[in-house]
Design an enzyme around this catalytic site. Structure first.
Site, PDB file in Angstrom:
ATOM      1  N   ASP A 132       0.828  -1.201   0.000  1.00  0.00           N
ATOM      2  CA  ASP A 132       0.000   0.000   0.000  1.00  0.00           C
ATOM      3  C   ASP A 132       0.866   1.256   0.000  1.00  0.00           C
ATOM      4  O   ASP A 132       2.100   1.185   0.128  1.00  0.00           O
ATOM      5  CB  ASP A 132      -0.964  -0.015   1.198  1.00  0.00           C
ATOM      6  CG  ASP A 132      -0.289  -0.380   2.515  1.00  0.00           C
ATOM      7  OD1 ASP A 132       0.950  -0.441   2.556  1.00  0.00           O
ATOM      8  OD2 ASP A 132      -1.004  -0.613   3.499  1.00  0.00           O
ATOM      9  N   HIS A 141      -7.797  -3.988   9.761  1.00  0.00           N
ATOM     10  CA  HIS A 141      -7.420  -3.817   8.348  1.00  0.00           C
ATOM     11  C   HIS A 141      -6.126  -4.551   8.028  1.00  0.00           C
ATOM     12  O   HIS A 141      -5.256  -4.711   8.880  1.00  0.00           O
ATOM     13  CB  HIS A 141      -7.353  -2.340   7.923  1.00  0.00           C
ATOM     14  CG  HIS A 141      -6.201  -1.546   8.452  1.00  0.00           C
ATOM     15  ND1 HIS A 141      -6.347  -0.483   9.309  1.00  0.00           N
ATOM     16  CD2 HIS A 141      -4.862  -1.632   8.210  1.00  0.00           C
ATOM     17  CE1 HIS A 141      -5.167   0.042   9.575  1.00  0.00           C
ATOM     18  NE2 HIS A 141      -4.247  -0.643   8.923  1.00  0.00           N
ATOM     19  N   GLU A 174      -9.737  -0.961   4.854  1.00  0.00           N
ATOM     20  CA  GLU A 174     -10.467  -0.581   6.054  1.00  0.00           C
ATOM     21  C   GLU A 174     -11.771  -1.379   6.166  1.00  0.00           C
ATOM     22  O   GLU A 174     -12.202  -2.013   5.188  1.00  0.00           O
ATOM     23  CB  GLU A 174     -10.754   0.923   6.002  1.00  0.00           C
ATOM     24  CG  GLU A 174      -9.502   1.798   6.118  1.00  0.00           C
ATOM     25  CD  GLU A 174      -8.928   1.851   7.544  1.00  0.00           C
ATOM     26  OE1 GLU A 174      -8.974   0.835   8.256  1.00  0.00           O
ATOM     27  OE2 GLU A 174      -8.413   2.927   7.924  1.00  0.00           O
TER      28      GLU A 174
HETATM   29  C1  GLP Z   1      -0.672   0.521   8.536  1.00  0.00           C
HETATM   30  C2  GLP Z   1      -0.304  -0.332   7.339  1.00  0.00           C
HETATM   31  C3  GLP Z   1      -0.617  -1.794   7.585  1.00  0.00           C
HETATM   32  C4  GLP Z   1      -0.093  -2.222   8.941  1.00  0.00           C
HETATM   33  C5  GLP Z   1      -0.757  -1.405  10.022  1.00  0.00           C
HETATM   34  C6  GLP Z   1      -0.343  -1.814  11.424  1.00  0.00           C
HETATM   35  O1  GLP Z   1      -1.991   0.899   8.545  1.00  0.00           O
HETATM   36  N1  GLP Z   1      -0.969   0.081   6.161  1.00  0.00           N
HETATM   37  O2  GLP Z   1      -0.033  -2.578   6.550  1.00  0.00           O
HETATM   38  O3  GLP Z   1      -0.354  -3.582   9.143  1.00  0.00           O
HETATM   39  O4  GLP Z   1      -0.373  -0.059   9.801  1.00  0.00           O
HETATM   40  O5  GLP Z   1       0.881  -1.249  11.733  1.00  0.00           O
HETATM   41  P1  GLP Z   1       1.761  -1.629  12.985  1.00  0.00           P
HETATM   42  O6  GLP Z   1       2.420  -2.904  12.646  1.00  0.00           O
HETATM   43  O7  GLP Z   1       2.737  -0.510  13.103  1.00  0.00           O
HETATM   44  O8  GLP Z   1       0.850  -1.735  14.134  1.00  0.00           O
END
Ligand code: GLP
Length: 260
Positions: A67, A138, A143
């Site tokens: 993404d 997500h 979302e």
């Molecule tokens: C963002 C990314 C996701 C990721 C999420 C959780 O929203 N687009 O791919 O999984 O954050 O991030 P973290 O691992 O920092 O909690």
């Protein structure tokens, strides 16, 4: 869906790295699906270490990011293209031209999303997709309410997600509202999906997508339909799982040759 409960992110990083190493040694031109966020960082650290110390090579491998934010200028420190470069691809020998990400700067976003789907297909599809999970369930930036069959497209972030990600920016006002993300259908096409979640803040999301109904309100629940999905969690992230003891028992008694 296989749930593996491990003591800490260090063991999680090592186990995910084992699967990636086995893949790349078996298939040097493997296609890796790369995720941002803090959850995959122990995997990238471990892969970089194995590259430096054990000669693990990614010279023929390809990488596709999940993404990207829309509206951040090219080269912005927090653009996912830069994060992936900084946290992983610059630390190993993967060729920069083999690393791709959705284009959040394109004038023609729809065209760029279609081209991204085509590029993944042309590379032979993703062999192993690394995933984190958001507190709202997500994956990528799909979302709640995302179609379970969705392909790469533009999405609007929930305020919760903008708040969660504000720690990477100087203020929440700098977090974009729009993103481009591989769809749930795109992610489901990966041959193996490895999702990593750590910390008590992820416990409810993990409970909902692992043991709740398959429903668009919790995007990650679509992984229940994936033939090879591995969920790596620490004790805190596993703390709301009903069948935690069963997952522990299953993994403890798993034949070593099986891997994840
Ligand atoms: C963002 C990314 C996701 C990721 C999420 C959780 O929203 N687009 O791919 O999984 O954050 O991030 P973290 O691992 O920092 O909690």
């Amino acid at each position: 869906m296989e749930v593996v409960i491990l003591p800490s992110s260090k063991e999680i990083g090592a186990l995910a790295a084992d699967a990636i190493e086995a893949l790349v040694r078996r298939k040097p031109n493997a296609v890796l699906g790369l995720a941002t966020g803090s959850s995959p960082l122990p995997i990238y650290d471990e892969l970089a270490r194995r590259h430096d110390e054990d000669g693990l090579s990614f010279a023929e491998a390809h990488g596709f990011a999940l993404d990207e934010y829309v509206g951040l200028p090219l080269g912005h420190y927090e653009s996912y293209r830069e994060v992936i470069r900084r946290e992983f691809t610059n630390r190993v020998d993967i060729k920069p031209e083999n690393v791709h990400g959705p284009d959040g700067t394109a004038g023609d976003i729809l065209g760029a999303c279609a081209a991204y789907e085509a590029a993944i297909k042309a590379a032979g599809g993703v062999d192993l997709q690394i995933l984190g999970v958001g507190t709202d369930g997500h994956i990528g930036f799909n979302e709640p309410g995302s179609s379970l069959a969705s392909r790469t497209r533009i999405k609007t972030l929930l305020e919760q997600t903008r708040q969660d990600n504000a720690r990477f920016f100087s203020s929440i006002n700098d977090v974009p509202h729009h993103v481009v993300t591989q769809g749930l259908g795109t992610i489901m096409d990966a041959k193996h999906v490895v999702l990593v979640a750590t910390g008590v803040g992820k416990a409810a999301a993990v409970r909902d997508f692992v043991e709740g109904p398959v429903a668009a309100i919790c995007a990650a629940s679509v992984l229940q339909l994936h033939p090879h999905a591995t969920i790596l969690v620490d004790e805190a992230a596993a703390s709301e799982l009903k069948l935690a003891d069963y997952y522990r028992h299953t993994y403890t008694n798993k034949p070593a040759w099986q891997g994840i």
